[in-house]
Design an enzyme around this catalytic site. Structure first.
Site, PDB file in Angstrom:
ATOM      1  N   GLY A  39      -5.420   1.388 -13.168  1.00  0.00           N
ATOM      2  CA  GLY A  39      -6.658   1.106 -12.438  1.00  0.00           C
ATOM      3  C   GLY A  39      -7.838   1.620 -13.231  1.00  0.00           C
ATOM      4  N   GLY A  45      -9.311   4.773  -6.058  1.00  0.00           N
ATOM      5  CA  GLY A  45      -8.012   4.111  -6.172  1.00  0.00           C
ATOM      6  C   GLY A  45      -6.952   4.701  -5.254  1.00  0.00           C
ATOM      7  N   ASP A  86      -5.593   7.595  -5.314  1.00  0.00           N
ATOM      8  CA  ASP A  86      -5.944   8.967  -4.957  1.00  0.00           C
ATOM      9  C   ASP A  86      -6.791   8.990  -3.677  1.00  0.00           C
ATOM     10  OD1 ASP A  86      -6.009  11.663  -5.361  1.00  0.00           O
ATOM     11  OD2 ASP A  86      -7.408  11.631  -7.045  1.00  0.00           O
ATOM     12  N   SER A 128      -2.187   4.795 -14.054  1.00  0.00           N
ATOM     13  CA  SER A 128      -3.114   4.554 -15.188  1.00  0.00           C
ATOM     14  C   SER A 128      -3.630   3.122 -15.310  1.00  0.00           C
ATOM     15  CB  SER A 128      -2.501   4.970 -16.549  1.00  0.00           C
ATOM     16  OG  SER A 128      -2.480   6.367 -16.676  1.00  0.00           O
ATOM     17  N   ASN A 185      -6.261  12.766 -10.717  1.00  0.00           N
ATOM     18  CA  ASN A 185      -6.946  13.159 -11.956  1.00  0.00           C
ATOM     19  C   ASN A 185      -6.778  14.664 -12.121  1.00  0.00           C
ATOM     20  OD1 ASN A 185      -9.131  14.475 -10.509  1.00  0.00           O
ATOM     21  ND2 ASN A 185      -9.770  12.400  -9.969  1.00  0.00           N
ATOM     22  N   ASP A 237       0.872  -1.181   0.000  1.00  0.00           N
ATOM     23  CA  ASP A 237       0.000   0.000   0.000  1.00  0.00           C
ATOM     24  C   ASP A 237       0.904   1.226   0.000  1.00  0.00           C
ATOM     25  OD1 ASP A 237      -1.590   2.149   0.710  1.00  0.00           O
ATOM     26  OD2 ASP A 237      -2.710   1.037   2.234  1.00  0.00           O
TER      27      ASP A 237
HETATM   28  P1  ADP Z   1      -5.553   5.441 -12.447  1.00  0.00           P
HETATM   29  O1  ADP Z   1      -6.770   6.319 -12.381  1.00  0.00           O
HETATM   30  O2  ADP Z   1      -4.313   6.224 -12.835  1.00  0.00           O
HETATM   31  O3  ADP Z   1      -5.761   4.213 -13.266  1.00  0.00           O
HETATM   32  P2  ADP Z   1      -5.943   4.033  -9.911  1.00  0.00           P
HETATM   33  O4  ADP Z   1      -5.727   4.634  -8.573  1.00  0.00           O
HETATM   34  O5  ADP Z   1      -7.322   3.674 -10.307  1.00  0.00           O
HETATM   35  O6  ADP Z   1      -5.239   5.047 -10.942  1.00  0.00           O
HETATM   36  O7  ADP Z   1      -5.064   2.721 -10.046  1.00  0.00           O
HETATM   37  C1  ADP Z   1      -3.674   2.681 -10.252  1.00  0.00           C
HETATM   38  C2  ADP Z   1      -3.100   1.425  -9.632  1.00  0.00           C
HETATM   39  O8  ADP Z   1      -2.946   1.618  -8.225  1.00  0.00           O
HETATM   40  C3  ADP Z   1      -3.993   0.176  -9.768  1.00  0.00           C
HETATM   41  O9  ADP Z   1      -3.144  -0.907 -10.103  1.00  0.00           O
HETATM   42  C4  ADP Z   1      -4.567  -0.008  -8.362  1.00  0.00           C
HETATM   43  O10 ADP Z   1      -4.796  -1.361  -8.068  1.00  0.00           O
HETATM   44  C5  ADP Z   1      -3.438   0.503  -7.510  1.00  0.00           C
HETATM   45  N1  ADP Z   1      -3.775   0.940  -6.137  1.00  0.00           N
HETATM   46  C6  ADP Z   1      -4.982   1.216  -5.585  1.00  0.00           C
HETATM   47  N2  ADP Z   1      -4.843   1.571  -4.290  1.00  0.00           N
HETATM   48  C7  ADP Z   1      -3.507   1.517  -4.004  1.00  0.00           C
HETATM   49  C8  ADP Z   1      -2.701   1.753  -2.851  1.00  0.00           C
HETATM   50  N3  ADP Z   1      -3.254   2.134  -1.691  1.00  0.00           N
HETATM   51  N4  ADP Z   1      -1.352   1.593  -2.953  1.00  0.00           N
HETATM   52  C9  ADP Z   1      -0.777   1.214  -4.113  1.00  0.00           C
HETATM   53  N5  ADP Z   1      -1.469   0.984  -5.240  1.00  0.00           N
HETATM   54  C10 ADP Z   1      -2.814   1.121  -5.194  1.00  0.00           C
END
Ligand code: ADP
Length: 171
Positions: free
Chosen positions: A123, A31, A33, A121, A23, A9
């Site tokens: 997720g 995600g 963010d 990008s 974004n 994480d």
């Molecule tokens: P994007 O909008 O750029 O695609 P996301 O946040 O939806 O970004 O996802 C980007 C990646 O981060 C995905 O592989 C998701 O599984 C991962 N992710 C989500 N939460 C966490 C976290 N707390 N720490 C690390 N990676 C994460």
């Protein structure tokens, strides 16, 4: 530069700066963010609002990065960058690469030595892991930066495998 990969994480990483897959609005989202704003607390959003008002009234352009402090996070800084939304019909890999290069440029301005990246990008924005991982890795490797340690923090096993395989293929 040392490049490492761990499953984990990103909000828990004790590095100088963590990168947020934000974004354009900089006002929070899902995600990574959402996780960063939840764990870091309201200070981060307050600083993002100031950046929007003073520097980016129309939002942060895709591929660019800006920094805030990190509120309650163990890292010192959050570097917010906007990844491209994946499109089959158009190669946006230069924008994904730019997220990494520009984040490291901002890290240099902060004199950060260690930086953690999520899989930007891959997720909500839909970039296939197999395509994103080598682009991210190559961009970090080629960046003109003083950052000594880059840590890719992958949230699940599939992401970790994709990044590890991109690293192996590089050699
Ligand atoms: P994007 O909008 O750029 O695609 P996301 O946040 O939806 O970004 O996802 C980007 C990646 O981060 C995905 O592989 C998701 O599984 C991962 N992710 C989500 N939460 C966490 C976290 N707390 N720490 C690390 N990676 C994460």
């Amino acid at each position: 530069m040392d490049i490492e990969m761990v499953r984990g994480d990103i909000t828990r990483q004790a590095v100088d700066a963590v990168v947020n897959a934000a974004n354009k609005s900089l006002l929070g989202g899902g995600g990574v963010d959402g996780a960063i704003h939840r764990a870091g607390g309201p200070r981060i959003l307050a600083e993002c609002k100031v950046i929007r008002a003073e520097r980016y009234p129309d939002g942060l352009p895709t591929g660019q990065a800006v920094a805030t402090t990190s509120g309650e996070l163990p890292a010192k800084w959050v570097i917010h960058t906007v990844g491209p939304v994946y499109a089959k019909s158009q190669d946006r890999s230069h924008l994904l690469a730019s997220c990494h290069t520009d984040s490291l440029r901002v890290a240099d301005e902060l004199a950060a030595q260690s930086v953690a990246f999520p899989a930007i990008s891959t997720g909500i924005y839909g970039y296939p892991l197999k395509e994103a991982a080598p682009v991210a890795l190559r961009a970090v490797r080629a960046a003109p930066t003083n950052v000594a340690r880059v840590l890719f923090v992958l949230f699940d096993e599939a992401s970790l495998r994709a990044f590890e395989s991109a690293l192996r293929e590089e050699q």
